[in-house]
Design a protein around this motif. Structure first.
Motif, PDB file in Angstrom:
ATOM      1  N   CYS A 127     -10.834   0.407   6.369  1.00 47.72           N
ATOM      2  CA  CYS A 127     -10.019   1.145   5.407  1.00 47.72           C
ATOM      3  C   CYS A 127     -10.571   0.862   4.013  1.00 47.72           C
ATOM      4  CB  CYS A 127      -8.541   0.760   5.482  1.00 47.72           C
ATOM      5  SG  CYS A 127      -8.152  -0.864   4.818  1.00 47.72           S
ATOM      6  N   VAL A 128     -10.333   1.784   3.111  1.00 46.00           N
ATOM      7  CA  VAL A 128     -10.693   1.581   1.713  1.00 46.00           C
ATOM      8  C   VAL A 128      -9.544   2.099   0.868  1.00 46.00           C
ATOM      9  CG1 VAL A 128     -11.936   3.762   1.456  1.00 46.00           C
ATOM     10  CG2 VAL A 128     -12.517   1.827  -0.016  1.00 46.00           C
ATOM     11  N   LEU A 129      -9.242   1.387  -0.194  1.00 47.42           N
ATOM     12  CA  LEU A 129      -8.181   1.782  -1.101  1.00 47.42           C
ATOM     13  C   LEU A 129      -8.759   2.055  -2.481  1.00 47.42           C
ATOM     14  CD1 LEU A 129      -5.407  -0.828  -0.188  1.00 47.42           C
ATOM     15  CD2 LEU A 129      -5.735   1.463   0.744  1.00 47.42           C
ATOM     16  N   PHE A 130      -8.241   3.110  -3.108  1.00 46.57           N
ATOM     17  CA  PHE A 130      -8.624   3.435  -4.475  1.00 46.57           C
ATOM     18  C   PHE A 130      -7.609   2.766  -5.399  1.00 46.57           C
ATOM     19  CE2 PHE A 130     -10.412   5.576  -7.932  1.00 46.57           C
ATOM     20  CZ  PHE A 130      -9.444   6.240  -8.664  1.00 46.57           C
ATOM     21  N   LEU A 131      -8.090   1.813  -6.211  1.00 46.35           N
ATOM     22  CA  LEU A 131      -7.173   1.046  -7.057  1.00 46.35           C
ATOM     23  C   LEU A 131      -6.928   1.701  -8.409  1.00 46.35           C
ATOM     24  CD1 LEU A 131      -8.348  -2.628  -6.405  1.00 46.35           C
ATOM     25  CD2 LEU A 131      -6.832  -1.167  -5.058  1.00 46.35           C
TER      26      LEU A 131
ATOM     27  N   SER B  26      -8.784   3.652 -11.980  1.00 43.86           N
ATOM     28  CA  SER B  26      -9.812   3.285 -12.965  1.00 43.86           C
ATOM     29  C   SER B  26     -11.193   3.195 -12.326  1.00 43.86           C
ATOM     30  CB  SER B  26      -9.468   1.942 -13.628  1.00 43.86           C
ATOM     31  OG  SER B  26      -8.212   2.005 -14.258  1.00 43.86           O
ATOM     32  N   GLY B  27     -11.437   4.069 -11.345  1.00 47.31           N
ATOM     33  CA  GLY B  27     -12.768   4.132 -10.732  1.00 47.31           C
ATOM     34  C   GLY B  27     -13.141   2.920  -9.930  1.00 47.31           C
ATOM     35  N   ILE B  28     -12.171   2.290  -9.286  1.00 50.69           N
ATOM     36  CA  ILE B  28     -12.434   1.107  -8.483  1.00 50.69           C
ATOM     37  C   ILE B  28     -11.905   1.309  -7.067  1.00 50.69           C
ATOM     38  CG2 ILE B  28     -11.957  -1.363  -8.182  1.00 50.69           C
ATOM     39  CD1 ILE B  28     -11.655  -1.520 -11.237  1.00 50.69           C
ATOM     40  N   TRP B  29     -12.783   1.037  -6.100  1.00 48.03           N
ATOM     41  CA  TRP B  29     -12.402   1.065  -4.697  1.00 48.03           C
ATOM     42  C   TRP B  29     -12.616  -0.327  -4.096  1.00 48.03           C
ATOM     43  CZ3 TRP B  29     -14.507   5.265  -7.087  1.00 48.03           C
ATOM     44  CH2 TRP B  29     -13.957   6.527  -6.811  1.00 48.03           C
ATOM     45  N   VAL B  30     -11.838  -0.655  -3.089  1.00 47.59           N
ATOM     46  CA  VAL B  30     -12.037  -1.910  -2.366  1.00 47.59           C
ATOM     47  C   VAL B  30     -11.917  -1.644  -0.876  1.00 47.59           C
ATOM     48  CG1 VAL B  30     -11.246  -4.270  -1.963  1.00 47.59           C
ATOM     49  CG2 VAL B  30     -11.088  -3.297  -4.252  1.00 47.59           C
ATOM     50  N   PHE B  31     -12.909  -2.102  -0.123  1.00 48.94           N
ATOM     51  CA  PHE B  31     -12.870  -1.984   1.333  1.00 48.94           C
ATOM     52  C   PHE B  31     -12.144  -3.178   1.943  1.00 48.94           C
ATOM     53  CE2 PHE B  31     -15.441   1.548   2.772  1.00 48.94           C
ATOM     54  CZ  PHE B  31     -16.274   1.831   1.692  1.00 48.94           C
ATOM     55  N   GLY B  32     -11.492  -2.926   3.051  1.00 49.33           N
ATOM     56  CA  GLY B  32     -11.002  -4.010   3.872  1.00 49.33           C
ATOM     57  C   GLY B  32     -12.161  -4.614   4.650  1.00 49.33           C
ATOM     58  N   GLY B  33     -11.918  -5.733   5.286  1.00 51.55           N
ATOM     59  CA  GLY B  33     -12.975  -6.437   6.006  1.00 51.55           C
ATOM     60  C   GLY B  33     -13.384  -5.791   7.316  1.00 51.55           C
ATOM     61  N   GLY B  34     -12.600  -4.796   7.739  1.00 55.70           N
ATOM     62  CA  GLY B  34     -12.945  -4.093   8.963  1.00 55.70           C
ATOM     63  C   GLY B  34     -12.266  -4.674  10.192  1.00 55.70           C
ATOM     64  N   THR B  35     -12.026  -3.819  11.170  1.00 55.18           N
ATOM     65  CA  THR B  35     -11.450  -4.228  12.454  1.00 55.18           C
ATOM     66  C   THR B  35     -12.394  -3.815  13.564  1.00 55.18           C
ATOM     67  OG1 THR B  35      -9.158  -4.003  11.702  1.00 55.18           O
ATOM     68  CG2 THR B  35      -9.548  -3.952  14.088  1.00 55.18           C
TER      69      THR B  35
ATOM     70  N   VAL C 185       0.859  -1.184   0.000  1.00 61.01           N
ATOM     71  CA  VAL C 185       0.000   0.000   0.000  1.00 61.01           C
ATOM     72  C   VAL C 185       0.893   1.231   0.000  1.00 61.01           C
ATOM     73  CG1 VAL C 185      -1.750   1.303   1.239  1.00 61.01           C
ATOM     74  CG2 VAL C 185      -1.840  -1.202   1.238  1.00 61.01           C
ATOM     75  N   SER C 186       0.572   2.162  -0.856  1.00 59.15           N
ATOM     76  CA  SER C 186       1.300   3.430  -0.893  1.00 59.15           C
ATOM     77  C   SER C 186       0.288   4.570  -0.987  1.00 59.15           C
ATOM     78  CB  SER C 186       2.246   3.476  -2.093  1.00 59.15           C
ATOM     79  OG  SER C 186       1.498   3.500  -3.301  1.00 59.15           O
ATOM     80  N   THR C 187       0.800   5.778  -0.990  1.00 56.45           N
ATOM     81  CA  THR C 187      -0.102   6.930  -1.037  1.00 56.45           C
ATOM     82  C   THR C 187      -0.912   6.979  -2.326  1.00 56.45           C
ATOM     83  OG1 THR C 187       1.687   8.306  -1.909  1.00 56.45           O
ATOM     84  CG2 THR C 187       1.360   8.311   0.494  1.00 56.45           C
ATOM     85  N   LYS C 188      -0.447   6.312  -3.364  1.00 59.17           N
ATOM     86  CA  LYS C 188      -1.182   6.347  -4.629  1.00 59.17           C
ATOM     87  C   LYS C 188      -2.539   5.661  -4.527  1.00 59.17           C
ATOM     88  CE  LYS C 188       0.377   2.091  -6.949  1.00 59.17           C
ATOM     89  NZ  LYS C 188       1.031   1.530  -8.140  1.00 59.17           N
ATOM     90  N   TYR C 189      -2.734   4.886  -3.470  1.00 54.88           N
ATOM     91  CA  TYR C 189      -4.021   4.228  -3.259  1.00 54.88           C
ATOM     92  C   TYR C 189      -4.984   5.088  -2.420  1.00 54.88           C
ATOM     93  CZ  TYR C 189      -1.845  -0.018  -5.053  1.00 54.88           C
ATOM     94  OH  TYR C 189      -1.203  -0.944  -5.850  1.00 54.88           O
ATOM     95  N   TYR C 190      -4.543   6.291  -2.048  1.00 52.62           N
ATOM     96  CA  TYR C 190      -5.390   7.214  -1.272  1.00 52.62           C
ATOM     97  C   TYR C 190      -6.055   6.488  -0.083  1.00 52.62           C
ATOM     98  CZ  TYR C 190      -4.925  10.435  -5.192  1.00 52.62           C
ATOM     99  OH  TYR C 190      -4.433  11.265  -6.166  1.00 52.62           O
ATOM    100  N   PRO C 191      -5.290   5.854   0.775  1.00 51.95           N
ATOM    101  CA  PRO C 191      -5.924   5.128   1.888  1.00 51.95           C
ATOM    102  C   PRO C 191      -6.835   6.035   2.727  1.00 51.95           C
ATOM    103  CG  PRO C 191      -3.547   4.717   1.827  1.00 51.95           C
ATOM    104  CD  PRO C 191      -3.832   5.809   0.837  1.00 51.95           C
ATOM    105  N   THR C 192      -8.028   5.538   2.974  1.00 53.02           N
ATOM    106  CA  THR C 192      -9.007   6.268   3.766  1.00 53.02           C
ATOM    107  C   THR C 192      -9.480   5.367   4.896  1.00 53.02           C
ATOM    108  OG1 THR C 192      -9.741   7.508   1.818  1.00 53.02           O
ATOM    109  CG2 THR C 192     -11.236   7.463   3.719  1.00 53.02           C
ATOM    110  N   TRP C 193      -9.673   5.948   6.045  1.00 54.30           N
ATOM    111  CA  TRP C 193     -10.143   5.215   7.222  1.00 54.30           C
ATOM    112  C   TRP C 193     -11.503   5.746   7.650  1.00 54.30           C
ATOM    113  CZ3 TRP C 193      -7.637   1.023   9.239  1.00 54.30           C
ATOM    114  CH2 TRP C 193      -6.323   0.813   8.823  1.00 54.30           C
TER     115      TRP C 193
END
Lengths: 110, 119
Positions: free
Chosen positions: A90-94, A96-105, A29-37
């Motif tokens: 957390c959610v990452l922007f991959l 091409s208009g695609i986001w993926v959420f983590g399963g949550g903590t 994971v890097s900043t290019k994925y715009y990590p959001t919490w």
């Protein structure tokens, strides 16, 4: 298929510090994925805590901070309080208009 | 103030379709993309797709391709999410949210709409 990984649960003592992480099944994971919490309490919509890796959303206390630790995004809570006990996503922007959420903590404060 | 207000709860039979609405206010509807996220009871958040209200362009999660359609009515500042061929696994709370383009995150969320799929 890209999977975003988070610890299913974590426990912290009141006043303690905890770091939750957000990883990728393949790669770093890097900043290019715009990590959001996001923080979510039962029955409520998620609330943004941190966006673009490390920027606190308006009104979020400074005991919440975001960073990249090694190959993962991280959310650190310093001085945990009882009302921090809830779910964190957390959610990452991959791209091409695609986001993926983590399963949550699920964070427990005890 | 920015608000996203969603339509009410729905109960549908397997194989049917459901259409959830999301009415935006407090900003210019066509200036921000809208995303949809769902959450099954006791489960995590699942990103479903996005829509550009100005152009109507969309992008969907691969898992839902072919079953989900996102549309809008600019005249009433409302976004819609339609899910077809419903199955029990689609039972969830469905949220719309506004995308902040320069940050690629979701800043304002609707209150959620419970869709129950049951025979």
């Amino acid at each position: 298929q890209t999977v975003v990984t988070q610890e299913p649960s974590f426990s912290v003592s009141p006043g303690g510090t905890v770091t939750l992480t957000c990883g990728l099944s393949s790669g770093s994971v890097s900043t290019k994925y715009y990590p959001t919490w996001y923080q979510q309490t039962p029955g409520q919509a998620p609330r943004t805590l941190i966006y673009s890796t490390n920027t606190r959303s308006s009104g979020v206390p400074d005991r919440f901070s975001g960073s990249i630790l090694g190959n993962k995004a991280a959310l650190t809570i310093t001085g945990a309080q009882a009302d921090d006990e809830c779910d964190y996503y957390c959610v990452l922007f991959l791209g091409s208009g695609i986001w993926v959420f983590g399963g949550g903590t699920k964070l427990t404060v005890l | 103030q920015v608000q996203l207000v969603q339509s009410g709860a729905e109960v549908k039979k397997p194989g049917a379709s459901v259409k959830v609405s999301c009415k935006a206010s407090g900003y210019t509807f066509t200036t921000s993309d809208i995303t949809w996220v769902r959450q099954a009871t006791g489960q995590g958040l699942e990103w479903m797709g996005w829509m550009n209200p100005k152009s109507g362009n969309t992008g969907y999660a691969q898992k839902l391709q072919g079953r989900v359609t996102m549309t809008r009515s600019t005249s009433i500042s409302t976004a819609y999410m339609e899910l077809s061929s419903l199955r029990s696994e689609d039972t969830a709370v469905y949220y719309c949210a506004r995308i902040v383009g320069r940050r690629n995150d979701f800043d304002y969320w609707g209150q959620g709409t419970l869709v129950t799929v049951s025979s």
